[in-house]
Design an enzyme around this catalytic site. Structure first.
Site, PDB file in Angstrom:
ATOM      1  N   ARG A  31       0.855  -1.188   0.000  1.00 11.69           N
ATOM      2  CA  ARG A  31       0.000   0.000   0.000  1.00 11.69           C
ATOM      3  C   ARG A  31       0.886   1.231   0.000  1.00 11.69           C
ATOM      4  O   ARG A  31       1.763   1.359   0.867  1.00 11.69           O
ATOM      5  CB  ARG A  31      -0.907   0.003   1.236  1.00 11.69           C
ATOM      6  N   CYS A  85      -7.741 -11.011 -13.066  1.00 15.38           N
ATOM      7  CA  CYS A  85      -6.493 -11.394 -12.396  1.00 15.38           C
ATOM      8  C   CYS A  85      -5.413 -11.781 -13.390  1.00 15.38           C
ATOM      9  O   CYS A  85      -4.241 -11.851 -13.027  1.00 15.38           O
ATOM     10  CB  CYS A  85      -6.737 -12.574 -11.457  1.00 15.38           C
ATOM     11  N   ARG A 132     -10.310 -14.439  11.837  1.00 17.26           N
ATOM     12  CA  ARG A 132     -11.761 -14.356  11.613  1.00 17.26           C
ATOM     13  C   ARG A 132     -12.203 -15.212  10.416  1.00 17.26           C
ATOM     14  O   ARG A 132     -11.546 -15.243   9.384  1.00 17.26           O
ATOM     15  CB  ARG A 132     -12.105 -12.886  11.355  1.00 17.26           C
ATOM     16  N   CYS A 158      -5.745 -13.625   0.112  1.00 18.88           N
ATOM     17  CA  CYS A 158      -4.740 -12.618  -0.204  1.00 18.88           C
ATOM     18  C   CYS A 158      -5.377 -11.230  -0.143  1.00 18.88           C
ATOM     19  O   CYS A 158      -6.598 -11.088  -0.148  1.00 18.88           O
ATOM     20  CB  CYS A 158      -4.112 -12.880  -1.570  1.00 18.88           C
TER      21      CYS A 158
END
Lengths: 381, 156
Positions: free
Chosen positions: A16, A80, A186, A198
């Site tokens: 990021r 993708c 989770r 991912c």
């Protein structure tokens, strides 16, 4: 027939990067690939840019910043497999004698959270059917039924790829995880837990292709792109990446990844037994195991055995996702397939640093996703 | 009338016909299902290749021929794959969690849809299922939006 060689590769790390535009990431990757190849302005005759979310004229924006326009620049969207589609077009153009040197790159800056796609119709979204991880979960459950895969196996895939990713400075996650942490993260969609999925993210990758001579006598250190194939789905499988609302009860229809792999093996003149290492689509932990079966790395139903034997881990017979895979790197859709190619080129050149697989000569890259689009490339040295 | 079920969110035929408390009841999309009885999906049968499609098509997606005719798909089938969606997906305004899966309709296609059971542990492979109509959400204007779903068949 003309062969295709890789003259240079470049990467912007995957992760990021709030202060960096998608074009600037592309500039980093393209500049690195060109520098490695010793090629500058005017040195390539066409460019193909893979991106799913980049928007209009993504490739032009990158090459415009570099002052390298004028040649055909083609943006390619194939989910993708966008980068794999760009690679196929570039490779085909060189093989056909259209160009000598072609730039291929992929760029992406994904929104956070569950991927929203114009692929689904408004009513499907309203009905809650645009739940992308739920489709992954249904495929995972079917794999557990048909191949004896357990949730522990799914956790093992994550542990393996995250362990590999520790040695990849370009990965988003460079820390190990243990199986119990994976299994206590989770539940997103049973049987898939958060850490088994991912992360959609950002990044760029570039590959400069050139026409090579006849196969023998290639320049030392040059890696050959022996196959770059793209296939779409056939109608039938209800859990195909084409995400149909219905399918048939016929389980014999081959998936897009098998179609692409079969074509790539034929183009390259190799088979699964010839492979030294593989980078495959691990959008989620089950997807990696499904890929083993669809690519013919093991018999159908044999993915759990292949994993449990340790064959696909570092030091094993056929390491898979030594880069850390998408589970460590994250998945910038347009860049992910070319990121795999960058990794395999470095492995085949012996430049993969701490994650080097010794003596690698034949390697396969695989991406598959919405469309369906499946790309399989084979690289050799 | 087995389709009127004491399952949360399942809309009975009476509600569909009259509109609960006068509210308008509209399907999330036209042409997907019929509330019955029994509730069932609207599909197509191809006279060229013989395969069934859902949603309804004019041109068969399996063989490409324009030989499709509308059919009512079987109302019942067996559970083939299932999970639960725990986070609201894009564009969805209803409640979570909700069940999500694939049912293999009797002698028919495998169909993706919501399941009325949101707990995966309470479902099993090959479990008998039936088509039902459920409420997705109620709009600000009081309009009730419905869709198809699959519910475990309750033994008579």
């Amino acid at each position: 027939m003309t062969t295709v060689e890789v003259a240079g590769v470049g990467l912007h790390p995957f992760g990021r990067f709030p202060g960096t535009s998608v074009s600037d990431m592309g500039v980093v990757a393209v500049s690195a690939a060109l520098a490695e190849a010793g090629i500058g302005r005017g040195g390539f005759q066409a460019a193909y840019c893979g991106t799913a979310y980049g928007g209009v004229a993504s490739g032009h924006r990158v090459l415009g910043k570099l002052g390298m326009t004028g040649m055909p620049i083609v943006d390619v969207e194939a989910g993708c497999a966008s980068g794999a589609a760009a690679l196929m077009l570039a490779s085909s153009a060189i093989r056909a004698g259209q160009y000598d040197t072609v730039l291929v790159f992929g760029i992406e800056k994904m929104p956070k959270g569950m991927i929203r796609s114009s692929f689904f119709e408004p009513w499907q979204e309203e009905a809650g059917l645009a739940a992308t991880p739920a489709y992954f979960a249904l495929r995972a459950q079917r794999l557990m039924t048909t191949s004896g895969v357990t949730k522990d196996d799914l956790a093992s895939v994550v542990v393996k790829n995250r362990r590999h990713g520790v040695h990849n400075p370009d990965a988003m996650f460079q820390t190990e995880v243990d199986a119990s942490s994976v299994l206590t993260s989770r539940v997103v969609c049973e049987p898939l837990h958060l850490w088994m999925l991912c992360t959609p993210n950002e990044g760029a990758a570039a590959v400069l292709l050139t026409a090579g001579g006849p196969a023998p006598g290639r320049a030392a250190g040059r890696v050959r792109l022996a196959a770059a194939e793209l296939r779409s789905h056939l109608a039938g499988p209800v859990l195909s990446e084409s995400t149909p609302m219905s399918g048939t009860a016929d389980d014999s229809v081959p998936p897009a990844s098998t179609l692409a792999a079969t074509a790539a093996y034929e183009s390259a003149g190799v088979g699964p037994d010839d492979l030294d290492l593989v980078e495959c689509q691990d959008t989620d932990a089950a997807r990696e195991l499904i890929s083993y079966e669809e690519l013919g790395l093991c018999p159908v139903g044999g993915s759990a055995d292949l994993l449990r034997r340790g064959d696909t881990a570092r030091g094993g017979r056929l390491p898979v996702n030594l880069s850390g895979g998408l589970l460590s790197k994250g998945e910038p859709l347009g860049a992910s397939a070319l990121g795999q190619v960058v990794e395999l080129v470095r492995q085949l050149r012996g430049q993969a640093g701490d994650r080097q697989h010794p003596g690698a000569r034949v390697a396969l890259a695989h991406t598959v996703g919405r469309g369906a689009n499946a790309g399989v490339s084979i690289l050799t040295r | 009338m087995h389709y009127i079920r004491a399952v949360d969110g399942v809309v009975s035929r009476a509600a569909v016909a009259s509109g609960a408390e006068g509210a308008a009841v509209v399907p999330v999309h036209d042409g997907l299902f019929d509330a019955g009885p029994p509730a069932h999906l609207l599909g197509s049968a191809c006279d060229s290749c013989g395969l069934l499609s859902f949603p309804r098509v004019e041109r068969c997606g399996y063989c490409g021929e324009v030989d499709s005719r509308p059919v009512n798909l079987p109302a019942t089938g067996r559970l083939w794959a299932w999970t639960a969606v725990t986070t609201a997906p894009p564009g969805y305004r209803g409640a979570v969690p909700f069940g999500f899966g694939v049912v293999e309709l009797d002698a028919g296609p495998r169909v993706v849809g919501r399941l009325t059971e949101p707990d995966p542990d309470r479902l099993r492979a090959h479990q008998p299922m039936e088509t039902v109509v459920v409420t997705l959400h109620t709009g600000d204007d009081g309009q009730v939006v419905t869709t198809y779903a699959f519910a475990p068949t309750v033994p008579a």
